[in-house]
Scaffold this motif. Structure first.
Motif, mmCIF file in Angstrom:
data_model
loop_
_atom_site.group_PDB
_atom_site.id
_atom_site.type_symbol
_atom_site.label_atom_id
_atom_site.label_comp_id
_atom_site.label_asym_id
_atom_site.label_seq_id
_atom_site.Cartn_x
_atom_site.Cartn_y
_atom_site.Cartn_z
ATOM 1 N N HIS A 24 0.844 -1.198 0.000
ATOM 2 C CA HIS A 24 0.000 0.000 0.000
ATOM 3 C C HIS A 24 0.883 1.254 0.000
ATOM 4 C CE1 HIS A 24 -3.412 2.565 0.961
ATOM 5 N NE2 HIS A 24 -2.728 3.052 1.982
ATOM 6 N N MET A 25 1.890 1.264 0.851
ATOM 7 C CA MET A 25 2.813 2.393 0.920
ATOM 8 C C MET A 25 3.621 2.489 -0.375
ATOM 9 S SD MET A 25 3.897 4.767 3.125
ATOM 10 C CE MET A 25 3.877 5.909 1.782
ATOM 11 N N GLY A 26 4.125 1.352 -0.846
ATOM 12 C CA GLY A 26 4.943 1.328 -2.054
ATOM 13 C C GLY A 26 4.202 1.750 -3.299
ATOM 14 N N ASP A 27 2.909 1.483 -3.358
ATOM 15 C CA ASP A 27 2.084 1.910 -4.484
ATOM 16 C C ASP A 27 2.130 3.429 -4.605
ATOM 17 O OD1 ASP A 27 -0.009 1.615 -6.569
ATOM 18 O OD2 ASP A 27 -1.293 2.547 -5.053
ATOM 19 N N PHE A 30 5.707 4.539 -5.690
ATOM 20 C CA PHE A 30 5.944 4.306 -7.116
ATOM 21 C C PHE A 30 5.199 5.335 -7.967
ATOM 22 C CE2 PHE A 30 5.359 2.016 -11.180
ATOM 23 C CZ PHE A 30 6.691 1.836 -11.501
ATOM 24 N N GLU A 31 3.959 5.639 -7.590
ATOM 25 C CA GLU A 31 3.205 6.608 -8.388
ATOM 26 C C GLU A 31 3.838 7.990 -8.328
ATOM 27 O OE1 GLU A 31 -1.180 8.175 -9.542
ATOM 28 O OE2 GLU A 31 -0.904 6.171 -8.697
ATOM 29 N N VAL A 32 4.311 8.417 -7.181
ATOM 30 C CA VAL A 32 4.982 9.716 -7.084
ATOM 31 C C VAL A 32 6.247 9.724 -7.951
ATOM 32 C CG1 VAL A 32 6.295 11.228 -5.527
ATOM 33 C CG2 VAL A 32 4.049 10.380 -4.849
ATOM 34 N N LEU A 33 7.004 8.634 -7.908
ATOM 35 C CA LEU A 33 8.207 8.548 -8.730
ATOM 36 C C LEU A 33 7.871 8.615 -10.215
ATOM 37 C CD1 LEU A 33 10.107 5.776 -6.756
ATOM 38 C CD2 LEU A 33 10.761 8.187 -6.933
ATOM 39 N N VAL A 34 6.855 7.887 -10.631
ATOM 40 C CA VAL A 34 6.451 7.880 -12.041
ATOM 41 C C VAL A 34 5.987 9.265 -12.468
ATOM 42 C CG1 VAL A 34 4.658 7.050 -13.626
ATOM 43 C CG2 VAL A 34 5.959 5.425 -12.244
ATOM 44 N N ARG A 35 5.170 9.898 -11.649
ATOM 45 C CA ARG A 35 4.681 11.243 -11.992
ATOM 46 C C ARG A 35 5.849 12.232 -12.084
ATOM 47 N NH1 ARG A 35 -1.116 12.637 -9.845
ATOM 48 N NH2 ARG A 35 -2.172 10.643 -10.187
ATOM 49 N N GLU A 108 5.927 -3.221 -5.122
ATOM 50 C CA GLU A 108 5.360 -2.191 -4.255
ATOM 51 C C GLU A 108 5.752 -2.425 -2.797
ATOM 52 O OE1 GLU A 108 1.220 -2.454 -5.185
ATOM 53 O OE2 GLU A 108 1.394 -1.149 -6.931
ATOM 54 N N ALA A 109 5.727 -3.672 -2.355
ATOM 55 C CA ALA A 109 6.116 -3.979 -0.973
ATOM 56 C C ALA A 109 7.572 -3.594 -0.729
ATOM 57 C CB ALA A 109 5.892 -5.462 -0.674
ATOM 58 N N LEU A 110 8.433 -3.886 -1.688
ATOM 59 C CA LEU A 110 9.842 -3.525 -1.564
ATOM 60 C C LEU A 110 10.006 -2.014 -1.477
ATOM 61 C CD1 LEU A 110 12.886 -4.138 -1.578
ATOM 62 C CD2 LEU A 110 12.753 -4.137 -4.088
ATOM 63 N N LEU A 116 9.829 3.351 4.115
ATOM 64 C CA LEU A 116 9.615 3.426 5.561
ATOM 65 C C LEU A 116 10.913 3.234 6.339
ATOM 66 C CD1 LEU A 116 6.217 1.548 5.784
ATOM 67 C CD2 LEU A 116 6.627 4.010 6.066
ATOM 68 N N LYS A 117 11.872 2.591 5.710
ATOM 69 C CA LYS A 117 13.191 2.391 6.311
ATOM 70 C C LYS A 117 14.065 3.642 6.163
ATOM 71 C CE LYS A 117 16.594 -1.366 6.354
ATOM 72 N NZ LYS A 117 16.386 -1.797 7.729
ATOM 73 N N GLY A 118 13.608 4.584 5.334
ATOM 74 C CA GLY A 118 14.371 5.808 5.125
ATOM 75 C C GLY A 118 15.428 5.696 4.052
ATOM 76 N N ARG A 119 15.285 4.729 3.152
ATOM 77 C CA ARG A 119 16.304 4.456 2.125
ATOM 78 C C ARG A 119 15.933 5.070 0.768
ATOM 79 N NH1 ARG A 119 19.825 0.428 2.167
ATOM 80 N NH2 ARG A 119 20.681 1.791 0.571
ATOM 81 N N ARG A 120 15.711 6.370 0.759
ATOM 82 C CA ARG A 120 15.347 7.027 -0.490
ATOM 83 C C ARG A 120 16.458 6.941 -1.534
ATOM 84 N NH1 ARG A 120 12.715 8.378 3.366
ATOM 85 N NH2 ARG A 120 14.129 9.692 4.506
#
Length: 133
Positions: A24-27, A30-35, A108-110, A116-120
């Motif tokens: 749910h978080m990864g979705d 990913f969408e923010v990255l794609v946009r 998405e889970a990854l 959430l781990k802070g690994r941007r």
């Protein structure tokens, strides 16, 4: 947590989140990255931008992009990916196979776990590898 823009959960906190919760978080990640990618590359405008986003965030596209990064994953990341792929989803969209949906959920889970781990930094590296043309 004080800063929800820059989360950094502990390993125990991350383990307490279900695979579906991570996806749910990864979705959203990913969408923010794609946009961002579409805007930065001038790929589309207006309605075309929305259609281009949909094309990239669909399960089929996510599954293909997941395959690109599998060889790049660390053991820990691969374990999170497998955990996401094995998540029990109740329904699969008609346009994707169950296998594609499983791969998309795993991706998405990854991404959710890394965020959430802070690994941007790691998310960015993997996203760049996914979007190479």
């Amino acid at each position: 947590m004080e800063n929800y823009f820059e989360p950094n959960l502990t390993d125990d906190q991350l383990r307490a989140i279900s695979s579906i919760g991570l996806a749910h978080m990864g979705d959203a990640v990913f969408e923010v990255l794609v946009r961002t990618w579409l805007c930065a590359h001038g790929k589309a405008t207006g309605r075309g931008l929305h259609q281009a986003t949909i094309a990239l965030v669909r399960a089929e596209s996510q599954a293909e992009k997941a395959e690109r990064i599998l060889p790049l994953l660390t053991e820990e990341e691969a374990a999170v990916f497998r955990r996401g792929r094995n998540a029990h989803v109740k329904s699969v969209p008609g346009h994707a196979t169950r296998a594609q949906y499983g791969e998309a959920t795993a991706l998405e889970a990854l991404l959710g776990w890394l965020y959430l781990k802070g690994r941007r930094d790691r998310i960015n590296a993997l996203f760049r590898a996914m979007m190479e043309e």
